[in-house]
Design a protein around this motif. Structure first.
Motif, PDB file in Angstrom:
ATOM      1  N   VAL A 214       0.861  -1.190   0.000  1.00  0.00           N
ATOM      2  CA  VAL A 214       0.000   0.000   0.000  1.00  0.00           C
ATOM      3  C   VAL A 214       0.895   1.238   0.000  1.00  0.00           C
ATOM      4  N   THR A 215       0.717   2.119  -0.987  1.00  0.00           N
ATOM      5  CA  THR A 215       1.535   3.336  -1.103  1.00  0.00           C
ATOM      6  C   THR A 215       0.693   4.567  -0.789  1.00  0.00           C
ATOM      7  N   GLU A 216       1.386   5.668  -0.538  1.00  0.00           N
ATOM      8  CA  GLU A 216       0.692   6.923  -0.274  1.00  0.00           C
ATOM      9  C   GLU A 216      -0.018   7.413  -1.533  1.00  0.00           C
ATOM     10  N   LYS A 217      -1.068   8.164  -1.316  1.00  0.00           N
ATOM     11  CA  LYS A 217      -1.848   8.679  -2.425  1.00  0.00           C
ATOM     12  C   LYS A 217      -1.048   9.733  -3.176  1.00  0.00           C
ATOM     13  N   THR A 218      -1.010   9.648  -4.482  1.00  0.00           N
ATOM     14  CA  THR A 218      -0.265  10.603  -5.302  1.00  0.00           C
ATOM     15  C   THR A 218      -1.211  11.550  -6.015  1.00  0.00           C
ATOM     16  N   MET A 219      -0.709  12.781  -6.227  1.00  0.00           N
ATOM     17  CA  MET A 219      -1.511  13.769  -6.956  1.00  0.00           C
ATOM     18  C   MET A 219      -1.523  13.399  -8.437  1.00  0.00           C
ATOM     19  N   LYS A 220      -2.686  13.391  -8.997  1.00  0.00           N
ATOM     20  CA  LYS A 220      -2.820  13.045 -10.407  1.00  0.00           C
ATOM     21  C   LYS A 220      -3.321  14.253 -11.186  1.00  0.00           C
ATOM     22  N   PHE A 221      -2.553  14.633 -12.177  1.00  0.00           N
ATOM     23  CA  PHE A 221      -2.923  15.781 -13.001  1.00  0.00           C
ATOM     24  C   PHE A 221      -3.738  15.309 -14.192  1.00  0.00           C
ATOM     25  N   PRO A 222      -4.820  16.066 -14.482  1.00  0.00           N
ATOM     26  CA  PRO A 222      -5.637  15.697 -15.649  1.00  0.00           C
ATOM     27  C   PRO A 222      -4.887  16.003 -16.946  1.00  0.00           C
ATOM     28  N   LEU A 223      -4.366  14.978 -17.577  1.00  0.00           N
ATOM     29  CA  LEU A 223      -3.503  15.151 -18.740  1.00  0.00           C
ATOM     30  C   LEU A 223      -4.226  15.789 -19.927  1.00  0.00           C
ATOM     31  N   MET A 224      -5.389  15.277 -20.254  1.00  0.00           N
ATOM     32  CA  MET A 224      -6.093  15.771 -21.451  1.00  0.00           C
ATOM     33  C   MET A 224      -6.470  17.247 -21.329  1.00  0.00           C
ATOM     34  N   PRO A 225      -7.029  17.707 -20.192  1.00  0.00           N
ATOM     35  CA  PRO A 225      -7.317  19.140 -20.070  1.00  0.00           C
ATOM     36  C   PRO A 225      -6.060  20.000 -20.179  1.00  0.00           C
ATOM     37  N   MET A 226      -4.923  19.494 -19.641  1.00  0.00           N
ATOM     38  CA  MET A 226      -3.682  20.248 -19.730  1.00  0.00           C
ATOM     39  C   MET A 226      -3.235  20.389 -21.181  1.00  0.00           C
ATOM     40  N   ILE A 227      -3.326  19.296 -21.940  1.00  0.00           N
ATOM     41  CA  ILE A 227      -2.945  19.344 -23.357  1.00  0.00           C
ATOM     42  C   ILE A 227      -3.850  20.301 -24.116  1.00  0.00           C
ATOM     43  N   ALA A 228      -5.153  20.242 -23.827  1.00  0.00           N
ATOM     44  CA  ALA A 228      -6.098  21.131 -24.500  1.00  0.00           C
ATOM     45  C   ALA A 228      -5.786  22.589 -24.180  1.00  0.00           C
ATOM     46  N   GLY A 229      -5.423  22.867 -22.914  1.00  0.00           N
ATOM     47  CA  GLY A 229      -5.078  24.230 -22.517  1.00  0.00           C
ATOM     48  C   GLY A 229      -3.844  24.739 -23.236  1.00  0.00           C
ATOM     49  N   LEU A 230      -2.821  23.878 -23.359  1.00  0.00           N
ATOM     50  CA  LEU A 230      -1.596  24.269 -24.060  1.00  0.00           C
ATOM     51  C   LEU A 230      -1.866  24.555 -25.536  1.00  0.00           C
ATOM     52  N   VAL A 231      -2.734  23.737 -26.138  1.00  0.00           N
ATOM     53  CA  VAL A 231      -3.081  23.963 -27.548  1.00  0.00           C
ATOM     54  C   VAL A 231      -3.764  25.317 -27.722  1.00  0.00           C
ATOM     55  N   VAL A 232      -4.679  25.637 -26.806  1.00  0.00           N
ATOM     56  CA  VAL A 232      -5.388  26.919 -26.892  1.00  0.00           C
ATOM     57  C   VAL A 232      -4.411  28.093 -26.750  1.00  0.00           C
ATOM     58  N   VAL A 233      -3.492  27.975 -25.784  1.00  0.00           N
ATOM     59  CA  VAL A 233      -2.504  29.046 -25.568  1.00  0.00           C
ATOM     60  C   VAL A 233      -1.630  29.236 -26.799  1.00  0.00           C
ATOM     61  N   CYS A 234      -1.146  28.129 -27.375  1.00  0.00           N
ATOM     62  CA  CYS A 234      -0.287  28.219 -28.550  1.00  0.00           C
ATOM     63  C   CYS A 234      -1.016  28.813 -29.744  1.00  0.00           C
ATOM     64  N   LEU A 235      -2.270  28.414 -29.958  1.00  0.00           N
ATOM     65  CA  LEU A 235      -3.048  28.956 -31.064  1.00  0.00           C
ATOM     66  C   LEU A 235      -3.310  30.446 -30.875  1.00  0.00           C
ATOM     67  N   THR A 236      -3.605  30.832 -29.615  1.00  0.00           N
ATOM     68  CA  THR A 236      -3.851  32.256 -29.336  1.00  0.00           C
ATOM     69  C   THR A 236      -2.611  33.081 -29.624  1.00  0.00           C
ATOM     70  N   ALA A 237      -1.448  32.568 -29.182  1.00  0.00           N
ATOM     71  CA  ALA A 237      -0.195  33.282 -29.435  1.00  0.00           C
ATOM     72  C   ALA A 237       0.101  33.374 -30.920  1.00  0.00           C
ATOM     73  N   LEU A 238      -0.154  32.307 -31.652  1.00  0.00           N
ATOM     74  CA  LEU A 238       0.089  32.293 -33.090  1.00  0.00           C
ATOM     75  C   LEU A 238      -0.814  33.284 -33.809  1.00  0.00           C
ATOM     76  N   LEU A 239      -2.080  33.323 -33.426  1.00  0.00           N
ATOM     77  CA  LEU A 239      -3.008  34.276 -34.055  1.00  0.00           C
ATOM     78  C   LEU A 239      -2.616  35.713 -33.744  1.00  0.00           C
ATOM     79  N   ALA A 240      -2.125  35.941 -32.513  1.00  0.00           N
ATOM     80  CA  ALA A 240      -1.685  37.298 -32.151  1.00  0.00           C
ATOM     81  C   ALA A 240      -0.505  37.732 -33.002  1.00  0.00           C
ATOM     82  N   VAL A 241       0.425  36.799 -33.244  1.00  0.00           N
ATOM     83  CA  VAL A 241       1.589  37.122 -34.081  1.00  0.00           C
ATOM     84  C   VAL A 241       1.169  37.404 -35.506  1.00  0.00           C
TER      85      VAL A 241
END
Length: 257
Positions: A214-241
């Motif tokens: 039995v191990t201690e509980k680990t923090m789990k990050f939601p991978l898919m929402p993080m990827i979606a957020g990065l895509v949105v940020v990159c697209l926004t930056a690209l459109l601004a440029v």
């Protein structure tokens, strides 16, 4: 008087004809070990079963055919007429329940059959090393392969019978699979060495160990929402440029002068 004699003779003639017919058309099987009255041969793994098919006395030259579960068994030419032998060696798991049938080549309705019942020690399987987090669900599965079927299944934890109430355990067993589970795992209650113990009416006790960490509980990050957020940020930056491309190029030209 004559009519009475005829009535008495007819049943005797019918019986005689029936006897002759059964002697003319018939095959018999002999086996080592011998089969039961139900046509079942009891044997074990790695043993040898010998089968002999005999035609009737009037069919010494009759060609015989062997089937295993309905499929033809390959025979040498000298092992086909009048008497035919089949040897099953060594007996394996797949031979359990196999039916061997011998019949006349020219008339497959004239036949005899025997079935193998292969007994063997219980074979247990399952994941031996299990790692589970605190507050997660623990599931241990003990798969059982045995003939005859086991008569009982039990679980121990660190050498003592599992306390179903204290550990919040649930046990389900159907003779083929036994599952031990617990919700909301705690290290003090659920970590340790588990043992799945089965009892066979023929071969006695057999068991399998499962080590649970039995191990201690680990923090789990939601991978898919993080990827979606990065895509949105990159697209926004690209459109601004892109939208300010003219101004950027003009600034670059001024800097170069």
């Amino acid at each position: 008087m004559k009519s009475k004699m005829k009535l008495m003779i007819r049943p005797l003639l019918f019986s005689l004809l029936l006897y002759c017919a059964t002697q003319t058309l018939g095959v018999t099987i002999q086996s080592v070990p011998e089969f039961s009255s139900e046509g079942v041969i009891q044997t074990e793994l790695e043993k040898t079963v010998s089968l002999v098919c005999l035609g009737s006395e009037t069919e010494d030259d009759e060609e015989l055919v062997w089937l295993r579960n309905g499929a033809a068994v390959s025979l040498k030419e000298e092992n086909k007429n009048g008497i035919s032998r089949v040897c099953v060696t060594p007996v394996i798991y797949e031979d359990n329940g196999a039916t061997f049938t011998c019949h006349l080549s020219r008339n497959n309705t004239v036949r005899a059959s025997v079935t193998l019942n292969v007994t063997y020690h219980p074979q247990l399987s399952g994941s031996e090393e299990v790692v589970v987090e605190v507050e997660a669900v623990l599931v241990l599965q003990c798969d059982i392969w045995a003939n005859p079927p086991v008569s009982s299944v039990s679980w121990t934890l660190n050498g003592s019978t599992v306390d179903l109430t204290a550990g919040g355990f649930t046990v389900t067993s159907d003779g083929f699979t036994s599952q031990l589970s617990a919700n909301s795992v705690e290290k003090s209650l659920h970590q340790g060495t588990y043992q799945c113990i089965v009892n066979s009416p023929v071969y006695g006790e057999n068991s399998k160990l499962f080590n649970v960490t039995v191990t201690e509980k680990t923090m789990k990050f939601p991978l898919m929402p993080m990827i979606a957020g990065l895509v949105v940020v990159c697209l926004t930056a690209l459109l601004a440029v892109v939208s300010r491309w003219d101004k950027i190029t003009k600034c670059c030209k001024l800097c170069l002068k």
